[in-house]
Design a protein around this motif. Structure first.
Motif, PDB file in Angstrom:
ATOM      1  N   ARG A 310       0.829  -1.211   0.000  1.00 45.52           N
ATOM      2  CA  ARG A 310       0.000   0.000   0.000  1.00 45.52           C
ATOM      3  C   ARG A 310       0.860   1.257   0.000  1.00 45.52           C
ATOM      4  O   ARG A 310       0.478   2.266  -0.580  1.00 45.52           O
ATOM      5  N   ARG A 311       2.006   1.175   0.649  1.00 44.45           N
ATOM      6  CA  ARG A 311       2.850   2.355   0.824  1.00 44.45           C
ATOM      7  C   ARG A 311       4.278   2.043   0.356  1.00 44.45           C
ATOM      8  O   ARG A 311       5.187   1.816   1.159  1.00 44.45           O
ATOM      9  N   PRO A 312       4.500   2.005  -0.940  1.00 48.61           N
ATOM     10  CA  PRO A 312       5.832   1.660  -1.459  1.00 48.61           C
ATOM     11  C   PRO A 312       6.925   2.640  -1.042  1.00 48.61           C
ATOM     12  O   PRO A 312       8.114   2.308  -1.146  1.00 48.61           O
ATOM     13  N   GLU A 313       6.545   3.811  -0.552  1.00 52.10           N
ATOM     14  CA  GLU A 313       7.560   4.750  -0.069  1.00 52.10           C
ATOM     15  C   GLU A 313       8.282   4.209   1.164  1.00 52.10           C
ATOM     16  O   GLU A 313       9.334   4.743   1.570  1.00 52.10           O
ATOM     17  N   LEU A 314       7.740   3.125   1.749  1.00 53.89           N
ATOM     18  CA  LEU A 314       8.381   2.501   2.906  1.00 53.89           C
ATOM     19  C   LEU A 314       9.465   1.503   2.515  1.00 53.89           C
ATOM     20  O   LEU A 314      10.134   0.938   3.394  1.00 53.89           O
ATOM     21  N   ILE A 315       9.675   1.267   1.234  1.00 59.13           N
ATOM     22  CA  ILE A 315      10.655   0.259   0.811  1.00 59.13           C
ATOM     23  C   ILE A 315      12.062   0.554   1.332  1.00 59.13           C
ATOM     24  O   ILE A 315      12.749  -0.364   1.791  1.00 59.13           O
ATOM     25  N   PRO A 316      12.550   1.801   1.316  1.00 56.96           N
ATOM     26  CA  PRO A 316      13.877   2.036   1.911  1.00 56.96           C
ATOM     27  C   PRO A 316      13.942   1.651   3.384  1.00 56.96           C
ATOM     28  O   PRO A 316      14.979   1.144   3.856  1.00 56.96           O
ATOM     29  N   ASP A 317      12.858   1.870   4.128  1.00 55.10           N
ATOM     30  CA  ASP A 317      12.819   1.453   5.529  1.00 55.10           C
ATOM     31  C   ASP A 317      12.829  -0.076   5.634  1.00 55.10           C
ATOM     32  O   ASP A 317      13.466  -0.642   6.530  1.00 55.10           O
ATOM     33  N   LEU A 318      12.102  -0.724   4.728  1.00 59.07           N
ATOM     34  CA  LEU A 318      12.096  -2.189   4.687  1.00 59.07           C
ATOM     35  C   LEU A 318      13.507  -2.723   4.447  1.00 59.07           C
ATOM     36  O   LEU A 318      13.936  -3.700   5.073  1.00 59.07           O
ATOM     37  N   ILE A 404      15.606  -1.393  -5.514  1.00 60.62           N
ATOM     38  CA  ILE A 404      15.097  -1.521  -6.883  1.00 60.62           C
ATOM     39  C   ILE A 404      14.383  -2.858  -7.079  1.00 60.62           C
ATOM     40  O   ILE A 404      13.288  -2.914  -7.660  1.00 60.62           O
ATOM     41  N   MET A 405      14.988  -3.942  -6.590  1.00 64.06           N
ATOM     42  CA  MET A 405      14.332  -5.236  -6.746  1.00 64.06           C
ATOM     43  C   MET A 405      12.986  -5.261  -6.030  1.00 64.06           C
ATOM     44  O   MET A 405      11.980  -5.746  -6.568  1.00 64.06           O
ATOM     45  N   LEU A 406      12.930  -4.716  -4.823  1.00 58.20           N
ATOM     46  CA  LEU A 406      11.661  -4.710  -4.084  1.00 58.20           C
ATOM     47  C   LEU A 406      10.628  -3.802  -4.741  1.00 58.20           C
ATOM     48  O   LEU A 406       9.433  -4.112  -4.743  1.00 58.20           O
ATOM     49  N   GLU A 407      11.060  -2.700  -5.322  1.00 67.41           N
ATOM     50  CA  GLU A 407      10.130  -1.833  -6.061  1.00 67.41           C
ATOM     51  C   GLU A 407       9.519  -2.561  -7.247  1.00 67.41           C
ATOM     52  O   GLU A 407       8.348  -2.337  -7.593  1.00 67.41           O
ATOM     53  N   GLU A 408      10.298  -3.429  -7.879  1.00 69.78           N
ATOM     54  CA  GLU A 408       9.797  -4.172  -9.041  1.00 69.78           C
ATOM     55  C   GLU A 408       8.986  -5.399  -8.647  1.00 69.78           C
ATOM     56  O   GLU A 408       8.002  -5.742  -9.300  1.00 69.78           O
ATOM     57  N   LEU A 409       9.396  -6.073  -7.558  1.00 70.16           N
ATOM     58  CA  LEU A 409       8.786  -7.353  -7.197  1.00 70.16           C
ATOM     59  C   LEU A 409       7.530  -7.212  -6.345  1.00 70.16           C
ATOM     60  O   LEU A 409       6.517  -7.879  -6.606  1.00 70.16           O
TER      61      LEU A 409
END
Length: 443
Positions: A310-318, A404-409
């Motif tokens: 829901r909130r892809p802006e959290l990917i760097p935190d992930l 990048i991988m998490l943004e795509e996957l």
């Protein structure tokens, strides 16, 4: 049974705890290992232990203590030079150190790489490629890395359910392909790099023993380490020669053609070999371990998977929480060059310390609910990349690859579950998940 530390320590550490932390086989299972770390943090946050076959070593399990040591390389040496009696920053047993010294004329500096160096030599060698690894420089590779991530997903996964070993069938290949592509190693040589990396970090793991090394001997791990290094040297010698003759727009060229500011001549080939081995091993193995840990955590916490979708802006935190959670570099060691007071005890000149990053990244003095995975954790002051002058030079590239991988996957994942028993690499140095059966359903 308990072991009493040397007279400078006031704490008795159970032998079972000491062996669990020091020995590679103690790292076969995460839960007992992290229980041992917890016991140390609560009962003996600084203690010297003696495990049979190993030099006595101080166990540093607290975040603040590790940072205190790491920021003072003038007191706590990483390599200590290349003379006989130098320090090994990678914990080996006594038989392994003796075998290494038999090859080098008494030195424990078996590689000319940053791990074995102290400032100012460390600074000079690090500067060879420091500019390339800065975030501003890495931006130029963003699109290419994204293409490689999409290619990896397309080649290894399909729409619908994918039953796979997430480590072997997915996580291992993408970081290797990225770093080898940017490095300048041909794609057809990547399987060779993968095999050598597994042997390099799996010296104590029965699953990765070389056929030319006698397994389960006291010096077997050091023999495998040395043999693998020589295989790397043989491969990279041709690469150095090629780039010195015909430069390319790649990292290998920058390293191979670097010149010493002291002599104005090319650095010795061994310096290039050391850089190449570090990139070819730690440059992808730690990233793949972190990726596998992130997928496992999201599978076990579907509400967090839904949150980051829901909130892809959290990917760097992930990514940061995944690094804290995995801590794929378990330890490095340092040697005190002078007496030093810490926690009311005296670390004597010549004493060795084992900096336990996995434990530090679960330290409740720094992290709320440290044994829980929270992808939106802030602040997240993990030291998975170390701290001070030896902080990993490749950290920004690793974070970029993972992001990048998490943004795509992640937007494509419809369901994610662990379907079988996990297995971890048997090592007390660098490693993580070796096997992770999963069902990954793609939209």
């Amino acid at each position: 049974m308990t072991l009493t530390s040397t007279p400078t320590s006031t704490v008795e550490v159970p032998q079972e705890i000491a062996r669990r932390i020091v020995l590679p086989e103690g790292h076969r299972e995460d839960e007992p290992l992290f229980e041992a770390y917890r016991w140390m943090r609560e009962n003996a946050p600084l203690a010297q232990v003696a495990v049979e076959g190993y030099d006595p070593v101080w166990l540093l399990v607290k975040h603040a203590d590790i940072m205190e040591v790491e920021r003072q390389p003038q007191i706590f040496t990483s390599g200590g030079g290349d003379e006989p009696g130098s320090h090994n920053p990678i914990l080996q047993n006594q038989a392994g150190d003796a075998f290494t010294q038999s090859l080098t004329g008494g030195s424990l500096r078996i590689l000319e790489t940053l791990t074995y160096l102290d400032p100012p030599e460390h600074t000079m060698v690090k500067d060879i490629a420091a500019e390339w690894f800065r975030p501003a420089s890495l931006k130029k590779w963003e699109d290419q890395i994204r293409d490689l991530a999409r290619e990896s997903i397309a080649h290894q996964l399909h729409v619908g359910p994918n039953d796979l070993d997430a480590v072997k069938d997915f996580c291992l290949t993408y970081p290797l392909h990225v770093i080898m592509t940017l490095f300048g190693v041909p794609a057809e040589d990547e399987p060779r790099m993968m095999a050598l990396t597994q042997e390099f970090f799996g010296t104590a793991d029965p699953d990765t023993q070389r056929v030319d090394v006698e397994p389960l001997t006291p010096e077997g791990a050091a023999q495998q380490w040395s043999a693998t290094i020589q295989d790397f040297y043989a491969y990279f010698d041709a690469l150095v020669e090629a780039r010195r003759k015909e430069p390319q727009d790649d990292l290998a060229t920058i390293i191979a053609r670097a010149k010493s500011p002291e002599t104005g001549e090319y650095f010795p080939k061994e310096v290039a070999y050391g850089w190449f081995i570090a990139i070819a091993t730690a440059g992808h193995d730690t990233t793949s371990s972190t990726m596998a840990s992130i997928l496992e955590a999201l599978a076990l916490h579907p509400e967090q998977l839904a949150l980051v979708q829901r909130r892809p802006e959290l990917i760097p935190d992930l990514v940061n929480e995944g690094l804290r959670w995995a801590s794929p570099v378990k330890q490095f060691t340092r040697k005190a060059l002078e007496d030093y007071e810490m926690r009311g005890q005296t670390i004597k000149a010549g004493d060795r310390m084992m900096l336990l990053y996995q434990s530090a990244n679960r330290d409740p003095d720094v992290f709320d609910a440290p044994d829980e995975f929270h992808l939106d954790r802030r602040p997240n002051r993990h030291i998975a990349f170390g701290y001070g002058p030896h902080m990993c030079i490749g950290q920004h590239l690793a974070k970029q690859e993972l992001r990048i991988m998490l943004e795509e996957l992640l937007p494509r994942i419809a369901a994610l579950e662990v379907t079988g028993e996990r297995k971890v690499v048997q090592t007390n140095f660098v490693g993580g998940l070796r096997k992770l059966p999963m069902r990954l359903e793609l939209r």
